[in-house]
Design an enzyme around this catalytic site. Structure first.
Site, PDB file in Angstrom:
ATOM      1  CB  SER A  32      26.660  40.658  42.668  1.00  0.00           C
ATOM      2  OG  SER A  32      25.790  41.607  43.224  1.00  0.00           O
ATOM      3  CE1 TYR A  45      28.612  44.267  39.496  1.00  0.00           C
ATOM      4  CE2 TYR A  45      26.556  43.904  40.668  1.00  0.00           C
ATOM      5  CZ  TYR A  45      27.930  43.871  40.630  1.00  0.00           C
ATOM      6  OH  TYR A  45      28.639  43.452  41.730  1.00  0.00           O
ATOM      7  CE  LYS A  49      30.069  40.834  39.898  1.00  0.00           C
ATOM      8  NZ  LYS A  49      31.379  40.237  40.232  1.00  0.00           N
ATOM      9  CB  ALA A  77      32.052  43.749  50.305  1.00  0.00           C
TER      10      ALA A  77
END
Length: 173
Positions: A32, A45, A49, A77
């Site tokens: 990400s 997070y 990632k 996205a």
């Protein structure tokens, strides 16, 4: 960590022996932009990632001799998570299928030379190879030791350590 990083690791580990045996494989992991650049309020997070980037780099090196390519995408996205930081309309316009062509291309045997160990930001009809790089370096000409004062002197006097002059982001690696 369990879903993003350990899930990626477990998936690779399950497929790896088969790829080694057949002398061919293509792996595309998903990170990400939070893993690339960090994100406020998302340390867990971002860490998971970012770990995928290191995982992918290690497997890219290990797989090179076996015709196994490992690359990473950081797709843009719209998701439930992104709807909390952008408008619902914007999140809905960021269709996941805009990322699929990059994955298909990276899994193809038609790209030569075979890309491996690369990171791509993708989405919205856009794609870029994201490059981790070192900033300017400084040779301390070590004879016996180095002190914090040596580092401070190099930082302030030479201007060769730390951020690039026009950087507004994190220091480059």
């Amino acid at each position: 960590m369990a879903v993003h990083l350990l899930g990626s690791y477990a998936t690779i580990e399950a497929a790896w022996p088969y790829m080694i045996k057949q002398g061919y494989g293509r792996i595309v992991n998903t990170t990400s932009v939070s893993g690339l650049y960090g994100n406020f309020g998302q340390a867990n997070y971002s860490t998971a990632k970012a770990g995928i980037i290191g995982l992918s780099q290690a497997y890219a090196r290990a797989g090179a001799a076996h015709n196994i390519a490992v690359n990473t995408i950081a797709p843009a996205a719209g998701t439930n998570m992104s709807q909390s930081v952008m408008s619902k309309e914007m999140a809905l316009s960021m269709k996941a299928q805009f990322n699929a062509p990059f994955v298909v291309a990276l899994c193809s045997s038609l790209i030569t030379p075979v890309p491996t160990g690369l990171i791509f930001e993708t989405g919205l009809g856009w794609g870029a190879n994201t490059i981790l790089r070192r900033s300017h370096s400084y040779d301390f000409h070590l004879i016996e030791s180095i002190s914090p004062e040596h580092v401070l002197d190099a930082w302030t006097q030479s201007g060769r350590l730390g951020r690039d002059d026009n950087s507004t982001m994190s220091p480059k690696l």
